[in-house]
Design a protein around this motif. Structure first.
Motif, PDB file in Angstrom:
ATOM      1  N   GLY A 278       0.812  -1.210   0.000  1.00 14.16           N
ATOM      2  CA  GLY A 278       0.000   0.000   0.000  1.00 14.16           C
ATOM      3  C   GLY A 278       0.843   1.257   0.000  1.00 14.16           C
TER       4      GLY A 278
ATOM      5  N   SER B 169      -9.811   0.853  -3.725  1.00 15.98           N
ATOM      6  CA  SER B 169      -9.049  -0.394  -3.790  1.00 15.98           C
ATOM      7  C   SER B 169      -9.727  -1.499  -2.975  1.00 15.98           C
ATOM      8  CB  SER B 169      -7.624  -0.167  -3.267  1.00 15.98           C
ATOM      9  OG  SER B 169      -6.908  -1.375  -3.184  1.00 15.98           O
TER      10      SER B 169
ATOM     11  N   GLY C 154      -7.696   4.494  -1.657  1.00 15.23           N
ATOM     12  CA  GLY C 154      -7.617   3.324  -0.799  1.00 15.23           C
ATOM     13  C   GLY C 154      -8.968   2.658  -0.613  1.00 15.23           C
TER      14      GLY C 154
ATOM     15  N   GLY D 186      -3.782   0.044 -10.146  1.00 13.93           N
ATOM     16  CA  GLY D 186      -3.768   1.380  -9.564  1.00 13.93           C
ATOM     17  C   GLY D 186      -4.377   2.410 -10.498  1.00 13.93           C
TER      18      GLY D 186
ATOM     19  N   MET E 220      -2.515   2.548   1.838  1.00 12.23           N
ATOM     20  CA  MET E 220      -2.446   3.573   0.786  1.00 12.23           C
ATOM     21  C   MET E 220      -2.961   4.908   1.290  1.00 12.23           C
ATOM     22  SD  MET E 220      -3.542   1.890  -2.856  1.00 12.23           S
ATOM     23  CE  MET E 220      -3.279   3.474  -3.675  1.00 12.23           C
TER      24      MET E 220
ATOM     25  N   SER F 248       2.328   1.738  -3.525  1.00 17.54           N
ATOM     26  CA  SER F 248       1.325   2.226  -4.468  1.00 17.54           C
ATOM     27  C   SER F 248       1.036   3.707  -4.249  1.00 17.54           C
ATOM     28  CB  SER F 248       0.033   1.416  -4.322  1.00 17.54           C
ATOM     29  OG  SER F 248       0.238   0.065  -4.687  1.00 17.54           O
ATOM     30  N   ALA F 249       1.022   4.127  -2.983  1.00 24.17           N
ATOM     31  CA  ALA F 249       0.805   5.545  -2.684  1.00 24.17           C
ATOM     32  C   ALA F 249       1.967   6.399  -3.189  1.00 24.17           C
ATOM     33  CB  ALA F 249       0.630   5.733  -1.176  1.00 24.17           C
TER      34      ALA F 249
END
Length: 222
Positions: A27, A62, A59, A44, A95, A30-31
Motif C-alpha cells: 500500500g 481499492s 484506498g 492502480g 495507501m 502504491s501511494a
C-alpha cells in the motif's frame, strides 16, 4: 487454501509478520507511485480513475474493487486464504494512510525518485507477502482461476485482464505514463528476487509461486 489452513506449521509468527508487513508496504509503494505522478501499476490506474469519478479515496476504492473481485471467485470456484482477505483491506488502508502523510511534490527529479522507490518497494512487498504463503490476492486469484477455467496461458489471461484494467482506468482519468511501463518491465525480476530472498526456511520452496513470464507460472501479486 481456506482461511484457516495456512495457520499451522513452523515459522508461523514469521510468516504472519511477513504477510502483514508485505501488504502494508504494498500500500505504501502504491501511494508513492500516486505521489510520483508518472504512472501507476495497472490496477492502480483503475483505482485512481474510479476515485476521480466517485470522490472516494483511492484506498477505499481499492478495498471495494478487491471485494468485488473476490466475489467473482465464487463462480470460478477459487478458495481464499487469510492473505486473500487481508489483502483486500490492508493495502487500501495503508495507501490512504501514506497519502495522508506524504505531501504532493513538484519537480521532475523528485517525481522520478518517488516512482523508482515505489516500484522497488512494490517488489519487496510482493516478495514478503507471497513468500508467507497465505494465499494469492483477489486479483491474482481471478487470473489463475480464469487460467484454469479457460485453459489459456497465465501470460495471456494476465495480459488481457491488465490491458482491460488499464484502458478502463485511463478512460476514467487514471494516470498512465512511464511509471506504468517501467513497473510492467521491472516487477517480474524484482518479485522473483525478493521471493527467494524472503523464502521461509524449511517450508518447502515448491509451494511458493515463482515469478516468471512463462505460461503456467505467475507472480501472485494483488
Amino acid at each position: 487454501m481456506s482461511l484457516a489452513s495456512g495457520l499451522r506449521g513452523r515459522h508461523l509468527t514469521r510468516r504472519l509478520v511477513q504477510l502483514y508487513a508485505g501488504l502494508a508496504l504494498y500500500g505504501v509503494s502504491s501511494a508513492l507511485l500516486v505521489r510520483g505522478g508518472l504512472g501507476l501499476e495497472p490496477w492502480g490506474v483503475l483505482h485512481q480513475g474510479l476515485a476521480e469519478r466517485t470522490g472516494l479515496t483511492i484506498g477505499v476504492v481499492s478495498i471495494i474493487v478487491g471485494a468485488v473481485v473476490l466475489l467473482l471467485w465464487i463462480p470460478i470456484r477459487q478458495r481464499p486464504g487469510l492473505g486473500t482477505v487481508s489483502n483486500v483491506f490492508v493495502i487500501g488502508l495503508a495507501m490512504d494512510g501514506t497519502l495522508a502523510l506524504v505531501p504532493e511534490i513538484d519537480g521532475l527529479p523528485a517525481e522520478i525518485a518517488l516512482m523508482l522507490l515505489g516500484i522497488v518497494l512494490n517488489g519487496v512487498a510482493t516478495g514478503l507477502y507471497i513468500a508467507a504463503r497465505f494465499g494469492p490476492g483477489p486479483r491474482d486469484g481471478l487470473m489463475t482461476g480464469l487460467h484454469r477455467l479457460t485453459g489459456r496461458s497465465i501470460r495471456l489471461v494476465r495480459t488481457a485482464i491488465e490491458i482491460a484494467v488499464v484502458a478502463t482506468g485511463f478512460l476514467l482519468g487514471g494516470s498512465v505514463g512511464v511509471g506504468t511501463v517501467l513497473y510492467a518491465l521491472a516487477i517480474g525480476p524484482l518479485a522473483q528476487f525478493f521471493l527467494r530472498f524472503f523464502a521461509v526456511p524449511g517450508e518447502g520452496s515448491g509451494s511458493t509461486p515463482v515469478a516468471s513470464g512463462t505460461p503456467g507460472q505467475a507472480i501472485l501479486r494483488r
